[in-house]
Design an enzyme around this catalytic site. Structure first.
Site, short mmCIF file in Angstrom:
data_model
loop_
_atom_site.label_atom_id
_atom_site.label_comp_id
_atom_site.label_asym_id
_atom_site.label_seq_id
_atom_site.Cartn_x
_atom_site.Cartn_y
_atom_site.Cartn_z
N TYR A 104 39.71 30.88 -10.34
CA TYR A 104 40.55 30.30 -9.31
C TYR A 104 42.20 30.40 -9.75
O TYR A 104 42.80 30.52 -8.75
CB TYR A 104 40.24 28.57 -9.20
CG TYR A 104 41.05 27.65 -8.36
CD1 TYR A 104 40.94 27.87 -7.09
CD2 TYR A 104 41.80 26.85 -8.77
CE1 TYR A 104 41.55 27.11 -6.05
CE2 TYR A 104 42.51 26.04 -7.97
CZ TYR A 104 42.42 26.19 -6.56
OH TYR A 104 43.22 25.33 -5.72
N ASP A 161 40.29 28.55 11.81
CA ASP A 161 39.51 28.16 10.78
C ASP A 161 38.00 29.07 10.89
O ASP A 161 37.82 29.59 12.05
CB ASP A 161 38.97 26.58 11.07
CG ASP A 161 38.48 25.77 9.87
OD1 ASP A 161 39.29 25.27 9.18
OD2 ASP A 161 37.26 26.10 9.58
N ASP A 183 37.84 34.18 10.28
CA ASP A 183 37.60 34.50 8.99
C ASP A 183 38.65 35.35 8.41
O ASP A 183 38.91 36.57 8.44
CB ASP A 183 36.08 35.41 8.75
CG ASP A 183 35.77 35.54 7.50
OD1 ASP A 183 36.37 35.28 6.35
OD2 ASP A 183 34.44 35.90 7.10
N VAL A 184 39.36 34.74 7.26
CA VAL A 184 40.56 35.04 6.73
C VAL A 184 40.21 36.09 5.78
O VAL A 184 41.12 36.97 5.41
CB VAL A 184 41.45 34.11 6.13
CG1 VAL A 184 42.03 33.10 7.00
CG2 VAL A 184 40.67 33.34 4.93
N ASN A 209 46.90 28.91 4.18
CA ASN A 209 46.29 27.54 3.78
C ASN A 209 44.84 27.75 3.50
O ASN A 209 44.48 26.83 2.41
CB ASN A 209 46.54 26.28 4.69
CG ASN A 209 46.04 25.22 4.09
OD1 ASN A 209 46.59 24.51 3.11
ND2 ASN A 209 44.81 24.69 4.87
N LYS A 246 45.27 31.96 -7.55
CA LYS A 246 46.69 31.38 -7.37
C LYS A 246 48.02 31.79 -7.87
O LYS A 246 48.80 31.73 -7.52
CB LYS A 246 46.33 29.80 -7.53
CG LYS A 246 45.18 29.21 -6.72
CD LYS A 246 45.33 29.36 -5.14
CE LYS A 246 44.39 28.29 -4.33
NZ LYS A 246 44.68 28.78 -2.96
#
Length: 267
Positions: A156, A38, A64-65, A91, A160
């Site tokens: 968004y 996270d 930090d993804v 996720n 996705k």
């Protein structure tokens, strides 16, 4: 379902809150070793305290993804310390519901970096490990907005939809290498995202309900998991009846236009 996860190693990004934390807890309860990642240290600390009964099978890493080296290090550490990487749950993500005129180039880049590139970094880091060991399951949290053209969510939806397409393509490309892919496409789940807006949708399911559906679908090697059940039925209906989808989306668009005009928000 439990035998599919018991004794396995899983990485869960965005694992210290919401659906991610729920997945982490459920996996731990079924005997998995879980690495939660996270961005916020306070979330990691809180979740570790809540899940302290599962130490030492719980590992928390600040990541930090949007930074590929950090995601790479996370995956390599988990695989090295545990000897394998069985599950990669990409996720981490962020929502965005705004009129297109409010979606600046900077906001487009932000949501792309987090939702799309964050997941891609996770997949591309996990794949060499899984191919070498001869198995693995990558689970990407997408959204119903990746399957349906939800108005006021263009950035968004784009992120996705992209991650769903990439996952489906790789699912078939790597099927004979025993690498599995699943995309999770939730509608409304009662997480802190809605709480921060001051209104949880009436049709929202709890995190526990969502997690149960997700992990049952993963264990069954489902390609796409749409939840809750009402949304799944609506999606299937729209696939069979495009005119019904048009009518629904047009009405939703007009409703959101009016809400923004009168209240400054989409709901």
């Amino acid at each position: 379902m439990e035998p599919y996860f018991n004794g396995k190693t899983a990485v869960v990004t965005g694992g210290a809150s919401g659906i991610g934390a729920g997945i982490a807890r459920a996996l731990l309860e079924m005997g998995a070793v879980v690495y939660i990642a996270d961005l916020k240290q306070e979330n990691l600390d809180r979740t570790c305290e809540e899940l302290k009964e599962f130490a030492p099978r719980l590992h928390a890493v600040k990541v930090d993804v949007t930074q590929q080296p950090q995601v790479q290090a996370l995956v390599e550490t988990a695989a090295r310390e545990q000897g394998s990487l069985d599950f990669m749950f990409n996720n981490a993500g962020v929502g965005m519901t705004v009129p297109i005129e409010r979606a600046s180039l900077e906001s487009w880049k932000f949501v792309m970096d987090l939702n799309l590139w964050g997941s891609l970094y996770g997949m591309l880091a996990a794949l060499p490990v899984m191919r070498e060991q001869g198995h693995g399951h990558i689970v990407n949290t997408a959204s119903i907005a990746g399957l349906l053209p939800i108005p006021f969510q263009a950035p968004y939806c784009a992120t996705k939809a992209a991650i769903i397409s990439a996952s489906e393509s790789l699912r078939y490309e790597l099927i004979d290498e025993n690498i599995r892919f699943t995309c999770v496409c939730p509608s409304n789940v009662a997480t802190a995202i809605f709480a921060s807006l001051g209104k949880i949708p009436e049709d929202a399911v709890t995190v526990d309900e969502a997690v149960k559906t997700i992990l049952e679908g993963v264990a069954a090697n489902k390609n796409i998991i749409v939840l809750p059940e009402k949304t799944e039925k609506q999606y299937e209906n729209f696939r069979l009846d495009p005119e019904a989808q048009d009518e629904y989306m047009i009405n939703l668009s007009r409703e959101r236009h009016e809400n923004y005009r009168t209240k400054g928000t989409y709901f």
